[in-house]
Structure formats: C-alpha cells, structure tokens
Design an enzyme around this catalytic site. Structure first.
Site, PDB file in Angstrom:
ATOM      1  N   GLU A  38     -14.504   4.910  -0.704  1.00  0.00           N
ATOM      2  CA  GLU A  38     -14.473   4.455  -2.099  1.00  0.00           C
ATOM      3  C   GLU A  38     -15.426   5.277  -2.958  1.00  0.00           C
ATOM      4  OE1 GLU A  38     -12.008   2.688  -2.599  1.00  0.00           O
ATOM      5  OE2 GLU A  38     -11.697   2.041  -0.533  1.00  0.00           O
TER       6      GLU A  38
ATOM      7  N   GLU B 247      -5.187   9.265  -2.337  1.00  0.00           N
ATOM      8  CA  GLU B 247      -5.510   8.543  -1.104  1.00  0.00           C
ATOM      9  C   GLU B 247      -5.554   9.465   0.114  1.00  0.00           C
ATOM     10  OE1 GLU B 247      -6.805   5.845  -1.110  1.00  0.00           O
ATOM     11  OE2 GLU B 247      -6.192   4.892  -2.994  1.00  0.00           O
TER      12      GLU B 247
ATOM     13  N   ASN C 175     -12.889   1.159  -8.250  1.00  0.00           N
ATOM     14  CA  ASN C 175     -13.090   1.084  -9.693  1.00  0.00           C
ATOM     15  C   ASN C 175     -14.351   1.838 -10.127  1.00  0.00           C
ATOM     16  OD1 ASN C 175     -11.150  -1.286  -9.530  1.00  0.00           O
ATOM     17  ND2 ASN C 175     -12.931  -2.089  -8.471  1.00  0.00           N
TER      18      ASN C 175
ATOM     19  N   GLU D 186      -5.368  -2.355  -9.076  1.00  0.00           N
ATOM     20  CA  GLU D 186      -4.458  -1.358  -8.521  1.00  0.00           C
ATOM     21  C   GLU D 186      -3.402  -2.056  -7.673  1.00  0.00           C
ATOM     22  OE1 GLU D 186      -4.327   2.752  -5.875  1.00  0.00           O
ATOM     23  OE2 GLU D 186      -6.245   1.750  -6.155  1.00  0.00           O
TER      24      GLU D 186
END
Length: 874
Positions: free
Chosen positions: A308, A330, A275, A131
């Site tokens: 995350e 985000e 991820n 990213e």
C-alpha cells in the site's frame, strides 16, 4: 455498465471515451450522526477540451447510489426541478454550461451499509472503501479513475463518540462546534481520482513515529487502532519505515506529503486500500504480537504495508486511466512488494512462495470459465475484476520486463514512466513505452502478454551430438506465429557431477526455436525456467536421475524445489491412479528425503549449506506438492483418490524416516524466547514441518509431543501448528486443545479466525456438521468478511468435506452464498468461484457442483456480482 439497472451489460474497452467534464476542485463536508450522515459536496466542473468540437450537446451524468437528494445548487442558485433529473440515483444535468460550480447535499445511511462500499460503520467506527466504485455511495460524482482533482474535506461528528477525525491529505484547521460536536479539515494538494478518497471517524488510539526522507523532510507517521489493540502495532510501524527507506534506495521514490496514516478496521472486504495519505487496512494486516500472530502473519503484514505504501507512486501519483488498466497499478505494485520481501527474507523462499500461489490458484483461474487477460477487453461487474490474474500474473509480466531489461534499465524505465505520467491516469501502453525507451528495447511483441488469456505452454526437447560436442534445446510455444509471445527462459546446464557448465537467458520469440551450446563433452542436464522466469507450464521429460541431480546440486532455489515437487508429484499421481493398495515407497525416494533431512538438521543446528540453502528453503524442499497443484495435472480431478494418495505418501515418508523427522524437530526446537527474524522463522518452519510428518505416523508419542508443544509455546506459530496437527490427525487431545485455545483467545477475533479455520479444514466427512454448529458460535459473524473467509471460505478449500460425494458440501456453500449476497455481494461472489470449475471434476461431483450453480442462477434478486460469476461458470 449501468450500475442502477438490473441489466448485465458489459463495459467495453473499445467504447472508452474521455470524460465529458473534468473537476478542478472538490470540497466535501461530511456530518456524521448515529442514524445517518449528511454530505455537502461542492464540485468545480469544466468541459473536457478532449471532448470539444463537432459533437451535439450531451447531458452531464454524475454517478450515485443510494443517495437521498436534499438540495442542489448551480453557481449559488437553487436548481429548478426542470434543470436536473434523477435516474435511479444518478444525477443528470441535461444542458450544463462549459464551466460551473455544482453544490449538492445528500443524506446517506452508513449504519445500513452492509456491502462495506462507500461510507459505512465498522462497529462504532465510520470508515470508507471507495475502490473501485464506492465513492458514488457518498455523493454524486464522475466516479471514474480518469477524473482527477484536489480534495478538501471537512468532517464533523460528536466529539465524545468520535474523538479522532481523519481524511486523506495534510491536516488543516480543527475546532469545536455546538452540541458537543467538533470538526477537522484535510487538504490533498495532489489531484486524485474519487476511488482514492478516504475518511475515518471514531474512538481510536494512535501510535506515532516519524520518518526522515532522503532529502531531509520529516514525515509524521501514525497507526490508528481500537484502544485494546494499541500494543499490536509496533511491527506494522517498523515495516512501514523499512518500506519507505527501501523505495528510496531501490527506485529513488520519496514520500510527498507531510503525514502518512494507517487505520486498522475489522470489517473490510479487501486486504487494505492505498488512499492517498490515509491507508485503511483490514485489521488482519496490521495487528501482530508473537503470542497472537504467526510468522506468516508477520510476513504478510510486512508485504501488505509495503504494497500500500508503494502505491503512493505506482497507483496514486500515476493512476490507471480506466479499470481495464487495473494491473498497471496492481501488478506493478505487487512486483515491487515481492522485491521488497525478497530483500527482507529468504530470497529463494519468497520467490517459491509467489510461484506456489500463482501455480496453485492463478493457473487454475486461467484454465476455468472466469479466465481473462491481464488487460481484458470487457467486464460486467468491476468488483469481480480484482483477481489473481490482475495481481499475481500481472506482477509476473512486470518481473519478465525486469529480467529482460536488467535491474538498472528497469529502474530508469520506471523513473521515466513516473516522470511522463505524473498526475495523470495512464495505460499499459504508456508504461511499456517508457520501459522500451529506457531499455532501448522493442516491446511490441512482449505487449501480447497483456492481451492473451490462459497459461502458455513451453515444450522443451534436447538433442546431443557427441561427435561435434553440440547440445541443442528446441523450444515450442503453443501459439500461432502471429501470436507468439516474447518469453524469457533462464537456463543452466549441469554436468554429471552437478557442476554448472553454463547459464544463459534465452529469449523465445518464435513458435519454434532452437538454441545451440557448443563444446560439451557429454550430454548435460538442463536446469530450465530458473527463478520461474516466465509464467508458463513447462513440458520437459525429466528422468528421476536428472531430477535427483538438480535437487542435489543446482544453484537455483526454484529449480531445486521444482525437482522435489516433480519427484513427489509423480509418486502421488501414480498412487492416485492405482486401484489397489499403493506400492511400497521407493528406496530412492526415501534416500532423497534422508539427504534433505540431514541437510535441514545441520542447518537447524547452525551449520551452513554448501548450496547456500537457508532454513526456509530447506523446509520448502521437504514440503509435498499441494492438492490444488496436483489436481491441475489430472485430466479429470478425482478429489478423493488424490487426497488419499497424498496422505499415503506423507504417511510412508513419516514412518520410513521417523527417527530423522524427530532429529530435525529437536534440532530446530527453540533455545531462546520468541524472536522474529529469518533464522528463527526458518527454525520454526523446519520444526513444525517435522511435527506434521511425525503426526502422520499416528503414534501416541507424537500426539503427546504436539500437545506438549501447544502447552509450552510462547508464540502463535508453534501453538497453531500443534493445534492444527492434533485436530487434523483426530488425536485424542484435540477436543481439549480446541477448548483451551478458545478459552484463551475468545476476546480476540483475529485469533479466533484461526480457530475457526482449523476446524473448517479438518479432512473428515464430519467436518460439515461441525461447521454448521460453528455458524452459531459467538466467534462467527456472517456480516464480517474475515469471519466468513475463516469459516465458510476455509471449508470450501477442504478437499474432503467440501467435495463430499453426496454434494452436501456444495449445497452448504450455495446456501451460505444466498444468505450473504443481499448483505455483501463482493464476498458472496468470491465464494461462488469455488464452484466455477465444475467441468474439471469427475462425476458425480461435476454434476452436483453444476446443480448448485443452476440453483443459484434460478434464485431471484441476485446481485450483479454474483450473477456474473454464476453466469460465466455455467
């Protein structure tokens, strides 16, 4: 923007078009060697129906960077040189069929990749960071977030050097290969964009656990670290399980794969990466033991682990259509991790901590040349787009929706959004539409928050009509009528004894609006912006008497803390403007602190507060405003005057209340070995705040007290507080304490980062020379982002040494940026933002900062990242 050219051409939201081709499936085979890697990619491509009809044929352009093409096939046949072309590293197919399979083999060099984007080496470890646009450094691909595909990945490597092979998704077959090599395959059944691709290979130790979901499924959990760090993972694992349970209970979101893996990496540009199924973390946000990590480290690890993990739904299952929508994942996920942390720790203390970060730093970003809306219309370099505006202000926008809709309707709105958009790349409009539908609210006006840069100002004035018992609040926002924002303003009204008369959520939707409260016997004191209900600058002329009332009696933690900040800030700023010796500390100010200290000492001794104050909040009420926040209140920032003024207030409070500070320190001293939890953390915060004020007296007994704390501490929180206090007070014990700390921790880089930062932030002119010496110290590495942030980044936050009147601090920073830029453009560009707000400083600093920006601008071969920051700043 053309990633392979030197031209800085903006990417515009208005020019967004759906991708020409989509990807039905990806098969990657990555063969790792010491001096290169081979990447074989098989892409099933098909023309996007959204781009069909009436258009002339377009070439298919696949993104790539620093790739060496070894082979290219289409539908099993090798392509002739006339059937494709390379433009820079981009792969162009001039006349592709509507559906085909493309196979490429590329050679890449992870061992040379100092930018830490794509596939790179971190020590002996192979890892990835894709990213936002790192995947193009691995293979040719439509590297954009709105192209989603299921991935199958096979990794091969030397079995002795890389016994652990990991990738996103669920594990498949494994086996041995000739020449001592082995392989492992992973399949991710959920379509994902390329930026969520991840793999890791190396010699790692794993700690394993499992989690049973609400529906009864077993999820295998693992955290992988270097072998010598295996004993530092228990806290991260506990935080992960706590976050998984919280997301189920709060939002009904259950994990969807069979495995969830975390890997800690020492060389990493960011905090962590979400991820799918394989989160890669900066080691600083995983590793923790009491003797080597502070309470703040433990809290940050909980928050980042949760963040995350929460991305699994708000970011992975539903991603962003384009990078203009970045805050959609985000900001939303930051808000979710804030709620989680509030449920674990001091709710008021956590909220105040989030507000401090926003006001100290994001408000400054909003007021500078790098300001942008939460959803901007253009950008030059996407790496520079990961800002506090996207994350923290974006979270505040989501929090306002939560406030306006209420917790239950917000939960329904999030559920509807995820159901509607599951497996797709969404926009801000998609999110707001779901919230509007679930909340039965018109959010068209609220949407303006996403498009407006800068920090709104709310002017509030009040009027009392005794004869009618009527109290009026007039609210004015700084916007033309057609751009007025929808602002939730939480208020309470207190009587002269501090009793709450009423509380309300006012919805400000007009440029000028009046709210009326009836039945008032006397003019109340307004408690405004409770909970910091909107990210605005508030203008209300509080008297000291009103602030004292709020601080003593208000039920809202934020407004109590804000009252203390305003009282302290007024005193410090007055002293900063004085030319001569500062006036004596007002008796009323000392009395206020004495009351707060008494309450804090009682809390530390085990008593409860009638206000519901916890220990963390008590410590925050006693903490002076930061210099960053105070600087924003000045027309032009006078760095030296502001620092002297704040230090003088700190010293006066220390001397006037020395006995009370010592009483608090002793009351909060531990009676048991280190334990992590809300109560002992609060005690340590009170004790170390008291120690900081005691050291401000300059008395030898207090230096001895700090040195004894350092020698006896069984935890890093107390040890580091004592070390920093001694060094920043220039105590006689400081050199030996620094040396002792380094001897003990020289083999632990994350702890040595703290040692570097303590020295880099010492508020003395001589600090620059010490920082120069530390550049050559074995604890520092210019190629490691954590080390750079610890030494150079910390120095750039030093109000004395960095802002030296001769400009030497600015020259030093610019020199280091030029060294860093060819190695790691992201880190170099982040450091350059420290010079971006030169217009806010008084001369001579203004001109000196601008001069260093001009020197950077004149340098040859600057990265796109750095050129954008420098260009906008100038």
């Amino acid at each position: 923007m053309e990633k392979n050219s030197g031209e800085l051409r903006p990417v515009l939201l208005s020019e967004y078009r759906p991708p020409l081709f989509l990807v039905a499936g990806v098969e990657l085979a990555i063969d790792l060697y010491d001096d290169h890697a081979l990447v074989r990619a098989r892409l099933e491509l098909y023309r996007n129906p959204a781009r069909e009809g009436g258009e002339r044929p377009e070439p298919l352009i696949l993104d790539g960077e620093e790739l060496e093409l070894l082979r290219i096939n289409r539908d099993g046949q090798q392509l002739s040189a006339e059937s494709y072309r390379l433009e820079g590293s981009r792969l162009v197919l001039p006349d592709p069929p509507a559906r085909f399979t493309l196979e490429t083999t590329a050679r890449i060099h992870p061992e040379r990749n100092t930018a830490l984007e794509g596939l790179y080496r971190s020590g002996t470890l192979f890892c990835t960071q894709c990213e936002p646009e790192g995947f193009r450094r691995i293979t040719w691909y439509p590297d954009r977030p709105d192209v989603l595909a299921p991935f199958t990945v096979t990794i091969s490597a030397d079995q002795q050097k890389c016994p652990v092979l990991l990738a996103g998704g669920n594990p498949g077959e494994r086996g041995k290969l000739p020449a001592g090599r082995h392989y492992a395959t992973f399949r991710d059944p959920y379509p994902k964009p390329s930026y969520l691709f991840a793999m890791v290979a190396g010699d790692l130790a794993g700690i394993h656990d499992c989690f049973t979901t609400a529906s009864g499924r077993q999820v295998a959990l693992a955290i992988y670290v270097e072998h010598h760090n295996r004993d530092k993972c228990d806290h991260a694992m506990a935080a992960l399980k706590q976050a998984m349970r919280w997301d189920e209970e709060t939002f009904g979101l259950e994990y969807d794969l069979d495995h969830y893996l975390i890997v800690a990496v020492d060389d990493f540009n960011m905090g962590a990466m979400e991820n799918k199924g394989l989160n890669i973390f900066n080691a600083a946000y995983v590793l923790a033991r009491p003797e080597s990590a502070t309470d703040d480290d433990f809290e940050r690890i909980e928050a980042v682990i949760a963040h995350e993990y929460f991305h699994n739904w708000t970011g992975n299952r539903v991603t962003c259509r384009d990078w203009f929508q970045l805050s959609l994942k985000e900001g939303l996920t930051v808000f979710r991790d804030q709620l989680f942390s509030q449920s674990v720790h001091s709710p008021g203390g956590k909220r105040i901590g989030d507000v401090r970060l926003l006001r100290d730093h994001q408000f400054a970003e909003d007021a500078g040349p790098l300001a942008h809306p939460v959803r901007p219309e253009s950008y030059l370099e996407i790496n520079n787009f990961y800002t506090l505006t996207i994350y923290e202000k974006g979270a505040e926008l989501v929090r306002m929706l939560h406030t306006l809709l209420g917790a239950e309707r917000f939960r329904r709105g999030l559920k509807l959004y995820l159901e509607r958009q599951d497996g797709t790349a969404a926009t801000v409009e998609d999110f707001l539409a779901a919230m509007a539908a679930a909340g039965d609210r018109d959010l068209d006006q609220f949407k303006r928050w996403y498009f407006r840069p800068g920090t709104p100002r709310l002017q509030v004035r009040d009027f009392f009509e005794p004869a009618r018992g009527r109290y009026r609040l007039r609210v004015v926002q700084n916007a033309p009528p057609e751009e007025a924002l929808h602002i939730p303003l939480a208020v309470g009204l207190l009587d002269a004894a501090g009793r709450e008369l009423t509380a309300a959520l006012l919805e400000v939707t007009e440029v000028e609006q009046e709210f009326v409260f009836e039945g008032m016997a006397a003019k109340p004191t307004p408690s405004l912006l409770r909970g910091f209900s909107a990210p605005v600058r508030l203008d209300y002329p509080y008297s000291d008497q009103q602030l004292q009332l709020l601080l003593a009696h208000d039920s809202d933690p934020f407004t109590r803390w804000e009252a203390a900040q305003l009282l302290n800030g007024k005193l410090i700023l007055e002293r900063a403007g004085d030319q001569g010796e500062p006036a004596e500390l007002p008796a009323s100010h000392a009395a206020t602190y004495r009351r707060l200290l008494t309450e804090a000492a009682e809390l530390a001794a085990g008593k409860t507060s009638p206000h519901g104050t916890d220990k963390t909040l008590a410590a925050l009420l006693l903490t002076l405003p930061s210099e960053d926040y105070l600087a924003e209140q000045m027309e032009l920032i006078e760095v030296a005057a502001l620092h002297r003024a704040r230090q003088s207030v700190r010293r006066d409070l220390a001397l006037a209340l020395a006995a009370e500070w010592r009483r608090l320190h002793d009351a909060a001293a531990p009676l048991e070995p280190y334990r992590y939890g809300a109560e002992p953390v609060g005690n340590r915060r009170l004790k170390n705040l008291a120690l900081d004020f005691l050291l401000a007296t300059g008395e030898e007994d207090n230096f001895d007290l700090a040195h004894q704390q350092f020698r006896r501490a069984d935890n890093m929180t107390d040890s580091l507080a004592a070390l920093k206090g001694l060094v920043h007070a220039a105590a006689p014990q400081a050199p030996e304490t620094l040396a002792e700390f380094a001897r003990r921790w020289r083999d632990q880089p994350l702890v040595m980062d703290k040692w570097l930062a303590v020295q880099a932030t010492a508020p003395y002119a001589a600090t620059l020379e010490q920082v120069r010496r530390l550049l050559a110290h074995p604890a520092f590495r210019i190629d490691n982002p954590n080390r750079v942030r610890a030494l150079i980044g910390s120095f750039a936050a030093n109000p004395v040494a960095f802002h030296a009147a001769d400009g030497s601090g600015y020259r030093f920073l610019a020199d280091q940026i030029l060294v860093l830029d060819p190695k790691n453009p992201q880190v170099a560009a982040r450091l350059a933002t420290r010079l971006s707000r030169w217009r806010r400083y008084a001369e001579p600093r203004r001109g000196l900062m601008r001069g260093e920006l001009a020197r950077l601008a004149a340098a040859s071969q600057l990265s796109r990242d750095l050129r954008e920051v420098v260009g906008k700043s100038l």
